[in-house]
Enzyme design. Sequence first.
Site, PDB file in Angstrom:
ATOM      1  N   ASN A  11       0.878  -1.168   0.000  1.00  0.00           N
ATOM      2  CA  ASN A  11       0.000   0.000   0.000  1.00  0.00           C
ATOM      3  C   ASN A  11       0.919   1.223   0.000  1.00  0.00           C
ATOM      4  OD1 ASN A  11      -1.765   2.052   0.513  1.00  0.00           O
ATOM      5  ND2 ASN A  11      -2.702   1.122   2.325  1.00  0.00           N
ATOM      6  N   ARG A  93      -2.606  -2.103  -3.436  1.00  0.00           N
ATOM      7  CA  ARG A  93      -3.808  -1.301  -3.238  1.00  0.00           C
ATOM      8  C   ARG A  93      -3.719  -0.103  -4.181  1.00  0.00           C
ATOM      9  NH1 ARG A  93      -5.140   3.228   1.027  1.00  0.00           N
ATOM     10  NH2 ARG A  93      -7.346   3.452   0.575  1.00  0.00           N
ATOM     11  N   HIS A 182     -12.930   3.115   0.043  1.00  0.00           N
ATOM     12  CA  HIS A 182     -12.932   2.096   1.112  1.00  0.00           C
ATOM     13  C   HIS A 182     -13.622   0.817   0.637  1.00  0.00           C
ATOM     14  CE1 HIS A 182     -12.970   5.430   4.469  1.00  0.00           C
ATOM     15  NE2 HIS A 182     -11.729   5.093   4.151  1.00  0.00           N
ATOM     16  N   HIS A 210     -17.963   2.158   8.063  1.00  0.00           N
ATOM     17  CA  HIS A 210     -16.502   2.127   8.186  1.00  0.00           C
ATOM     18  C   HIS A 210     -16.081   3.460   8.800  1.00  0.00           C
ATOM     19  CE1 HIS A 210     -12.291   1.266   6.662  1.00  0.00           C
ATOM     20  NE2 HIS A 210     -12.241   2.555   6.929  1.00  0.00           N
ATOM     21  N   GLY A 214     -10.596   8.315   7.987  1.00  0.00           N
ATOM     22  CA  GLY A 214     -11.586   8.562   6.942  1.00  0.00           C
ATOM     23  C   GLY A 214     -12.793   7.712   7.305  1.00  0.00           C
ATOM     24  N   ARG A 243     -11.862  15.665   7.768  1.00  0.00           N
ATOM     25  CA  ARG A 243     -12.657  16.057   6.585  1.00  0.00           C
ATOM     26  C   ARG A 243     -14.086  16.391   6.983  1.00  0.00           C
ATOM     27  NH1 ARG A 243     -11.287  10.788   3.232  1.00  0.00           N
ATOM     28  NH2 ARG A 243      -9.282  10.586   4.277  1.00  0.00           N
ATOM     29  N   GLU A 403      -8.414  -5.092   5.308  1.00  0.00           N
ATOM     30  CA  GLU A 403      -8.270  -4.766   3.882  1.00  0.00           C
ATOM     31  C   GLU A 403      -7.101  -5.522   3.257  1.00  0.00           C
ATOM     32  OE1 GLU A 403      -8.810  -0.754   5.507  1.00  0.00           O
ATOM     33  OE2 GLU A 403      -9.277  -0.176   3.453  1.00  0.00           O
TER      34      GLU A 403
HETATM   35  P1  ADP Z   1      -7.309   4.914   9.078  1.00  0.00           P
HETATM   36  O1  ADP Z   1      -8.439   5.566   8.358  1.00  0.00           O
HETATM   37  O2  ADP Z   1      -6.108   5.797   9.243  1.00  0.00           O
HETATM   38  O3  ADP Z   1      -7.003   3.500   8.635  1.00  0.00           O
HETATM   39  P2  ADP Z   1      -8.237   3.642  11.529  1.00  0.00           P
HETATM   40  O4  ADP Z   1      -9.291   2.764  11.001  1.00  0.00           O
HETATM   41  O5  ADP Z   1      -6.998   3.011  12.062  1.00  0.00           O
HETATM   42  O6  ADP Z   1      -7.867   4.812  10.536  1.00  0.00           O
HETATM   43  O7  ADP Z   1      -8.882   4.536  12.690  1.00  0.00           O
HETATM   44  C1  ADP Z   1      -8.124   5.479  13.357  1.00  0.00           C
HETATM   45  C2  ADP Z   1      -9.003   6.234  14.323  1.00  0.00           C
HETATM   46  O8  ADP Z   1      -9.690   5.308  15.175  1.00  0.00           O
HETATM   47  C3  ADP Z   1      -8.245   7.120  15.273  1.00  0.00           C
HETATM   48  O9  ADP Z   1      -8.025   8.390  14.736  1.00  0.00           O
HETATM   49  C4  ADP Z   1      -9.174   7.207  16.462  1.00  0.00           C
HETATM   50  O10 ADP Z   1     -10.041   8.303  16.293  1.00  0.00           O
HETATM   51  C5  ADP Z   1     -10.003   5.948  16.391  1.00  0.00           C
HETATM   52  N1  ADP Z   1      -9.729   5.022  17.495  1.00  0.00           N
HETATM   53  C6  ADP Z   1      -8.716   4.153  17.622  1.00  0.00           C
HETATM   54  N2  ADP Z   1      -8.799   3.498  18.797  1.00  0.00           N
HETATM   55  C7  ADP Z   1      -9.912   3.960  19.419  1.00  0.00           C
HETATM   56  C8  ADP Z   1     -10.539   3.699  20.669  1.00  0.00           C
HETATM   57  N3  ADP Z   1     -10.058   2.804  21.514  1.00  0.00           N
HETATM   58  N4  ADP Z   1     -11.673   4.374  20.946  1.00  0.00           N
HETATM   59  C9  ADP Z   1     -12.179   5.287  20.093  1.00  0.00           C
HETATM   60  N5  ADP Z   1     -11.623   5.591  18.906  1.00  0.00           N
HETATM   61  C10 ADP Z   1     -10.503   4.945  18.580  1.00  0.00           C
END
Ligand code: ADP
Length: 418
Positions: A11, A93, A182, A210, A214, A243, A403
Amino acid sequence: MTTGTRVLVLNAGSSSVKYQLIDMLDGSRLASGLVERIGEPAGRLLHLPLTGEPRETVRRFADHDGALHAVAEELAADLMGLDSPELAAIGHRVVHGGLRFTRPTLITDAVVAEIRRLIPVAPLHNPANITGIEVARSIRPDLPQVAVFDTAFHATLPEHAARYAIDRKTADEHRVRRYGFHGTSHQYVSRATARLLGRDPAEVNVIVLHLGNGASASAVAGGVCVETSMGLTPLEGLVMGTRSGDVDPGLVFHLHRVGGLTIDQIDDLLNRRSGLLGLCGDNDMREVVRRATGGAARSASNEGGEERREGVDEDAKLAFDSYVHRIRRYLGGYYAVLGRVDAVAFTAGVGENSVEVRAAVCANLEELGISVDPDLNAVHSRQARVISPSYGRVTVAVVPTDEELEIAQQTFALVHEV
Ligand code: ADP
């Protein structure tokens, strides 16, 4: 045909490369890692082997070529180098497949040229994806390499959902339509949700939420995506970390004509300084919840941690409420689109971890057959699980996304088809 059973998933972002080496016999991760800050003086490679300690290298990686060669060396040090006969293929990806790529595609020169032609609709993502492909092909020109597109799962959107109500000639001339993103995650999670229900994906209607940095929602009818919240770009739809999601397009003219902002400034505002960050100064949901609840975040990963009560922070509360309100608007809308909903699936960082967001999204929806059992919702687990009560007409579930595994599976399946 290859006899290898491993797939390397790459990726490539504009300044980073993430990778996972997956054994297709059981889906296990043999190694994973990332190179970040490519091109900067102090780049970093973090390699996580299956066994043993993580290995970190901090130095300059001049470009993607240097970064990928460094990854290849790390894998070789684990005796799993890119020249290994066990390696069946590399899966890339690719963010934007436009209308041309609606399925995983074996990469040839012509395919790379076509992905390049899509750069105008994905200027931030496709160039980096192409660089990753080119470097990987230069290292292993003989190995099958497959592009898996983020937009592909949404190619089934009916025309009335995919078109914006603007002049058709202008739209067609500039390839303006709703592509959605996504897709790999929505596809994986909708199928995994059907499995959790013990049913064939062709029989179930699922709304997938999701919610990561994002965020996007999709409505999947019998395994086919019929609506999704992102559009021409990943800016449309839900409130995200930075965003804005949906805004009145007139806001752009207003900020430009009345506010004097340039188009680039408005782009920066809506993509990088809006969403949760714009509303309250934090884009991490853990922090938003902690502030909005007066310091008592119940996120499962926080459980057992010290609880510090402070006053409720109104900005954070507004950010949380706006985030949830937008999701509920989509949830209701997709209910109407699908007619019958069998499951609502929460996934990605926020969806998989935030007890508060899941509870708030599903509050007071009993009339729609949607509710959440507070005890089941509070359970923290990496497994797909049901969090609705047994009497709920709609199954509400937490389904961790994967993913990379989906990309690896699609890559492996294609290589064995040809
Ligand atoms: P990306 O879109 O970068 O792949 P992720 O799916 O890893 O993002 O999600 C990241 C976000 O998930 C973080 O910015 C945070 O807001 C949220 N997050 C991660 N762990 C927790 C948690 N334990 N409780 C609430 N929100 C969380």
